[in-house]
Design an enzyme around this catalytic site. Sequence first.
Site, PDB file in Angstrom:
ATOM      1  N   HIS A 267       9.470  41.283  21.077  1.00 43.11           N
ATOM      2  CA  HIS A 267      10.782  40.829  21.546  1.00 43.11           C
ATOM      3  C   HIS A 267      11.693  42.023  21.886  1.00 43.11           C
ATOM      4  O   HIS A 267      12.161  42.162  23.016  1.00 43.11           O
ATOM      5  CB  HIS A 267      11.424  39.955  20.454  1.00 43.11           C
ATOM      6  CG  HIS A 267      12.773  39.430  20.819  1.00 43.11           C
ATOM      7  ND1 HIS A 267      12.970  38.144  21.243  1.00 43.11           N
ATOM      8  CD2 HIS A 267      13.993  40.011  20.856  1.00 43.11           C
ATOM      9  CE1 HIS A 267      14.247  37.947  21.516  1.00 43.11           C
ATOM     10  NE2 HIS A 267      14.891  39.080  21.283  1.00 43.11           N
ATOM     11  N   GLU A 268      11.879  42.894  20.898  1.00 47.29           N
ATOM     12  CA  GLU A 268      12.752  44.046  21.147  1.00 47.29           C
ATOM     13  C   GLU A 268      12.115  44.967  22.186  1.00 47.29           C
ATOM     14  O   GLU A 268      12.816  45.600  22.970  1.00 47.29           O
ATOM     15  CB  GLU A 268      13.051  44.802  19.849  1.00 47.29           C
ATOM     16  CG  GLU A 268      13.720  43.957  18.752  1.00 47.29           C
ATOM     17  CD  GLU A 268      15.005  43.242  19.174  1.00 47.29           C
ATOM     18  OE1 GLU A 268      15.732  43.777  20.041  1.00 47.29           O
ATOM     19  OE2 GLU A 268      15.281  42.138  18.640  1.00 47.29           O
ATOM     20  N   HIS A 271      13.340  43.862  25.475  1.00 51.02           N
ATOM     21  CA  HIS A 271      14.689  44.396  25.743  1.00 51.02           C
ATOM     22  C   HIS A 271      14.583  45.868  26.139  1.00 51.02           C
ATOM     23  O   HIS A 271      15.267  46.335  27.052  1.00 51.02           O
ATOM     24  CB  HIS A 271      15.558  44.301  24.487  1.00 51.02           C
ATOM     25  CG  HIS A 271      16.057  42.915  24.166  1.00 51.02           C
ATOM     26  ND1 HIS A 271      16.795  42.168  25.052  1.00 51.02           N
ATOM     27  CD2 HIS A 271      15.951  42.159  23.033  1.00 51.02           C
ATOM     28  CE1 HIS A 271      17.128  40.998  24.469  1.00 51.02           C
ATOM     29  NE2 HIS A 271      16.614  40.965  23.256  1.00 51.02           N
ATOM     30  N   GLU A 297      17.854  38.548  27.391  1.00 50.61           N
ATOM     31  CA  GLU A 297      17.040  37.718  26.505  1.00 50.61           C
ATOM     32  C   GLU A 297      15.860  37.109  27.264  1.00 50.61           C
ATOM     33  O   GLU A 297      14.799  36.861  26.683  1.00 50.61           O
ATOM     34  CB  GLU A 297      17.920  36.636  25.875  1.00 50.61           C
ATOM     35  CG  GLU A 297      17.310  35.938  24.690  1.00 50.61           C
ATOM     36  CD  GLU A 297      17.141  36.824  23.454  1.00 50.61           C
ATOM     37  OE1 GLU A 297      17.592  37.985  23.453  1.00 50.61           O
ATOM     38  OE2 GLU A 297      16.524  36.337  22.489  1.00 50.61           O
TER      39      GLU A 297
HETATM   40 ZN    ZN Z   1      16.892  39.418  21.902  1.00 50.22          ZN
END
Ligand code: ZN
Length: 503
Positions: A267-268, A271, A297
């Site tokens: 997830h990160e 980003h 996101e």
């Molecule tokens: Zn996030």
Amino acid sequence: MTQNNDTILEQLKKNLAEIQHLEHAAALLDWDQQVNMPAGGADARALQLATLQKMAHELFIADSTGDLLEKLNESDYPEDSLDACLIRVVREDWNKDRKIPSELVEELASTTSRAQEVWARARTDNDFQLFQPWLEKILELNQRQADLLGWEEHIYDALLDLYEPHMKSNQVSVIFNELREGLVPLVQEIAARRDAVDGSFLERDFDVSRQWDFGMQALTAIGFDLERGRQDKSTHPFTTNFSRNDVRVTTRVHADNMKSALFSTLHEGGHGLYEQNVGSELEGTPLGTGTSLGIHESQSRLWENLIGRSRAFWEHYYPQLQQLFPADLQGVNVDQFYRAINLVEPSLIRVEADEVTYNLHVFLRFDLERELLSGQLAVADLPQAWNDRMEQYLGIRPHNHTDGVLQDVHWSAGLMGYFPTYALGNLLSVQFYHQAQLALPDLEEQILRGEFSPLREWLTENIYRHGRKFYPQELVKRVTGGDISAKPFLEYARIKFGAIYGF
Ligand code: ZN
């Protein structure tokens, strides 16, 4: 365009770069607070952050910035050029930011920096009353900020605009209502087949250092550049950056919940990929970062869910994972593993929620924040309202505040109006991925081979490199040809989870 215009624009860029140096120094102090700082540093850090943020704000809203902007006209520059976009975006930022006095910026920064420490204690001790006066103060500061920024239909719009520019809460409500109508029957169908998936083996004792190593391997595989970034551990995974060439991601590792580190890393990492691949020509300007939290996101969720929770990804990686954890994964085949990481189950904690029920957690916060901001709901009544809404949306009730109203860091950090961007990101992740599939017909075969460059390059070309050049809804239109919509997500979820749960 005259020589004079060029000089003015250069002066503006130089001023903006200096402001960014202060902002990035503040971001580094914040990163340090969450990764390294001993608890004793909290008070001093709050003051340091407040000073830097106040200085950056004062420099930006100064008349001198306005004077330079007044002499510049975006239509003197080629459409969509860096300079035209820069002038447009900075003019809008300036008009917005100068409505907020520096004293309020300073008060918000110092209050929230200290409130985060109080919240962390309140959460550990299950003590909402400890946090309550801080939340009341933060709510009041946010209301003041929203009124200064100005709003027409709902006070929420002023704050939402800080995270998702030009999006209105009524638009969000329409999208969320459609999403809710599709999700409720889906959750019921899955609940009726609950026994179809067993995820209990994921709670065995997975060696934490091997989990970390596998996460680092996955992070590198998707293309996160460790020469221009690093990963550390923190209580709450997050991503920050001080340049496109210095992007920091964090994760957390639990022995008895191997999904946590694995998926927060991806997830990160998503980003992080966005920030590392913003166009180098935008570096040092306010355009050199992701365009909104919703778009951001969409990237974290794309890598976490559409890639990281896909069958193709694990066809490639599962043998390696099994080698790392031979005892824990003994007798578990790739099909069982794939189903386990996609287990759908109403749960109390948003960040641990599955793809289907996740959005219900966001609806809850969206409702409560709007009621708090408009004065319909008092902070003192929030825990009860939280629990009631949790029961209404997810059919479960928290037994304590730690797993209920105190679970998320956002409010203590002053972030109100932020939560909708999580669900918007989920919807957009599917819309963008669908476009990538159309452009890359053999995308699935590439993922089966553990090959992610073509996808990353497509995302860079269409999304990452533009930074803030285009507002989010314009970017969505450019990439998908339409608007943000709940339909593609609902279709995706119905197909994926229909196959897993057998309907
Ligand atoms: Zn996030």
